[in-house]
Each structure stands twice: as structure tokens, then as C-alpha cells.
Design a protein around this motif. Structure first.
Motif, short mmCIF file in Angstrom:
data_model
loop_
_atom_site.label_atom_id
_atom_site.label_comp_id
_atom_site.label_asym_id
_atom_site.label_seq_id
_atom_site.Cartn_x
_atom_site.Cartn_y
_atom_site.Cartn_z
N CYS A 1 0.72 -1.28 -0.06
CA CYS A 1 0.00 0.04 0.07
C CYS A 1 0.81 1.29 -0.05
N ILE A 2 0.24 2.41 -0.46
CA ILE A 2 0.96 3.57 -0.10
C ILE A 2 0.02 4.52 0.74
N ILE A 3 0.70 5.18 1.74
CA ILE A 3 -0.31 6.06 2.56
C ILE A 3 -0.17 7.65 2.02
N VAL A 4 -1.48 8.13 2.09
CA VAL A 4 -1.41 9.28 1.32
C VAL A 4 -2.02 10.47 2.30
N ARG B 1 0.59 4.32 -8.60
CA ARG B 1 0.24 3.26 -9.79
C ARG B 1 0.20 1.98 -9.23
N ASP B 2 -0.86 1.15 -9.30
CA ASP B 2 -1.01 -0.32 -9.07
C ASP B 2 -1.08 -0.68 -7.75
N ARG B 3 -1.21 0.23 -6.91
CA ARG B 3 -0.92 0.36 -5.37
C ARG B 3 -2.42 0.46 -4.58
N VAL B 4 -2.46 -0.05 -3.51
CA VAL B 4 -3.56 0.18 -2.69
C VAL B 4 -3.40 1.45 -1.85
#
Length: 320
Positions: free
Chosen positions: A167-170, A214-217
Motif C-alpha cells: 500500500c501507499i499512505i497518502v 500506480r498499481d498500489r492500494v
């Protein structure tokens, strides 16, 4: 626990009951009513002389009425000879009015005014959660324990998002960068930022994504969402930038105005909030909303404060 009393204001009785149950205590007797001219009247129904008193009242619902009720309850306990009065305010009211902006220099700093009112009413200590701006702690001349929902959020992510390692935290704005980097570091994943420009309050003009999703949650993390314009815009931005799924995790789900319809129409897998604010009614109209219970964090903070123990353990652990 001897010499301790917990009272509930009328803003969030369910949370107060959970805290009391967790501590194995009964909620103290208190009667709140309004006179016909809408003045608030509070009667404490039991002795608090020499007691360590905790009053649970969140900044939600009829905020001004609930704030006034809290001030009156603090004062009632103080002049009834309570040894110490602690205000437990899971969601601090007026926290967004914490500074003057360049534009409109005649704006008030209402968070400081609320701090003064709490001190003058007789509060000896404040326990709150995820202050919108941590400098609000400096508005007080009494101790303030600002607890964090972060440990509970990390636990939820690991238990409910299967692909969390990818995942990536935004952060939906630059102001939340510190919060997001802390969570990303502890999960050992990347983070991204969305830079937003506002023309006026509650309206976002444009957004720029900094980072690759891209292509991450993508997991949007913020301290509060009110009308949800920002997080819904941000979710659209993330999907158009190639994110596979978008979750939003917020400490305080205020959800006023068009918030619920915006969430229903947005591309979220789930919008996760804590129960610093009651969510039962909103969950009926929005199946995407999920709730993390943080009553155990507040209960443990009360227990540790009462026993004179360190509260900093709670900054990185969820009590069992």
C-alpha cells in the motif's frame, strides 16, 4: 479504583459508557436540562468531595451547547470540592480555528478562547485525541494529554487490508505530512502527498499529487473530515493516477452537510473513522463507513492518570 468518578455529558453517552465499563466503574449521576429560555442547567447527583473527577464530553453535535454544558459541569464539580477535575474531550471543539491566516487578519483564534474558558471553569487537566494542530496544547497553562489514534489505525490496516504491504499512505494535504510519514515508517511502506489550494473554507480549488500510486492500494489518512470535499477529490485523483483501491482513515468523522452523499458517490472501498464522534446514524445511510473503537485508549489514559503512571505508552500501543 477508589476516589474516582466519571461523568458523561450529553454529546456521546455511548462512548462514556464504554469507558466506564472498561474501567469497571458506574457512570456518576448527573442531570442536564434546559430552561425554557434555552439556558443549560446541570445538577451533579452525588458527592464529589475529594474525588478525582473525569468528565467525558466530545466536541460534536450541538457543539456550542455541549461546550457550555462541559464548562458548567467542570465548574459544578470544582465548587463541590472535587480534588481534581479532568475534561476528557475526544474531539476538541473549534480546533480548526487555531491561527490567523494571511488573508482576513481580523479572524479570531477561537481554539485559544476555548482553552481559556476550560481553564477558567476550573479544569485541572485535559485529555483529548488527535488535535487538529498540536500547538493547541500550548494554549493551555494546565497539562494536556494529546492521545493518538495511530496505534489503533495501524492495527486496523494490518487486520483488514490484505495487501497492506503493497500500500501507499497518502496525506490529502501538506499539513498532514507528519502524520502520514509516521504511519508509513511504522508499516515500512511509501507515502505520497496531495497539495491542495483553497479559495475559501470547505472548498478546494485544485490538487496536485506528489508521489507514485500506480498499481498500489492507496490509504488516505487525515485527522478529520467535515464536508468530505477534500477526501473525495483526493480519492478521484488517486484512482485517475492508477491506484487500484482507495481507503480513507480519519480520526474524527464529522460528516456534515453533503458529506454522506459524497462518500456514497465516491470510489472508496471503506471510510474508517474512530468513535470520538457518534456514527450510528451516519452508518445507516452510508454502508462504507466503518468504526474503530478507541474507548480502551481513553479508559487506559484515565486509569494511568488517576494512578500517576506514564501515558506515553499509549502513543505507540493499543491497550488490550
Amino acid at each position: 479504583m477508589p476516589n474516582i468518578k466519571i461523568f458523561s455529558g450529553s454529546s456521546h453517552p455511548d462512548l462514556s459508557q464504554k469507558i466506564a465499563d472498561r474501567l469497571g466503574l458506574e457512570l456518576g449521576k448527573v442531570v442536564t436540562k434546559k430552561f425554557s429560555n434555552q439556558e443549560t442547567c446541570v445538577e451533579i447527583g452525588e458527592s464529589v468531595r475529594g474525588e478525582d473527577v473525569y468528565i467525558v464530553q466530545s466536541g460534536c453535535g450541538e457543539i456550542n451547547d455541549n461546550l457550555m454544558e462541559l464548562l458548567i459541569m467542570i465548574n459544578a464539580c470544582k465548587i463541590a470540592s472535587a480534588s481534581r477535575v479532568t475534561a476528557v474531550i475526544p474531539c476538541f471543539p473549534y480546533a480548526r480555528q487555531d491561527k490567523k491566516d494571511k488573508v482576513g487578519s481580523r479572524a479570531p483564534i477561537s481554539a485559544k478562547l476555548v482553552a481559556n474558558m476550560l481553564s477558567v471553569s476550573g479544569a485541572d487537566h485535559i485529555i483529548t485525541m488527535d488535535l487538529h494542530a498540536s500547538q493547541i496544547q500550548g494554549f493551555f497553562d494546565i497539562p494536556v494529554d494529546n492521545l493518538y489514534a495511530e496505534p489503533a489505525v495501524l492495527k486496523w490496516i494490518k487486520e483488514n487490508i490484505l495487501e497492506w504491504k503493497n500500500c501507499i499512505i497518502v496525506s490529502p494535504d501538506a499539513g498532514g505530512a507528519k502524520r502520514v510519514t509516521s504511519i508509513a515508517d511504522r508499516l515500512n511502506v511509501d507515502f505520497a502527498l496531495i497539495h491542495k489550494e483553497r479559495k475559501k473554507a470547505n472548498e478546494v480549488d485544485r490538487m496536485v499529487l506528489v508521489g507514485d500510486v500506480r498499481d498500489r492500494v492507496a490509504i488516505l489518512v487525515d485527522d478529520m473530515a467535515d464536508t468530505c470535499g477534500t477526501i473525495c477529490h483526493a480519492a478521484d485523483k488517486l484512482i485517475s493516477a492508477g491506484a487500484t483501491k482507495v481507503y480513507a482513515i480519519l480520526t474524527h468523522g464529522i460528516f456534515s452537510g453533503p458529506a454522506i452523499s459524497r462518500i456514497n458517490n465516491a470510489c472508496f472501498e471503506a471510510v474508517v473513522v474512530t468513535n470520538t464522534i457518534p456514527q450510528e446514524e451516519k452508518m445507516k445511510h452510508c454502508p462504507k463507513i466503518q468504526v474503530i473503537d478507541i474507548s480502551m485508549i481513553l479508559a487506559e489514559a484515565i486509569r494511568r492518570t488517576h494512578n500517576g503512571e506514564s501515558v506515553s505508552y499509549l502513543f505507540s500501543h493499543v491497550p488490550l
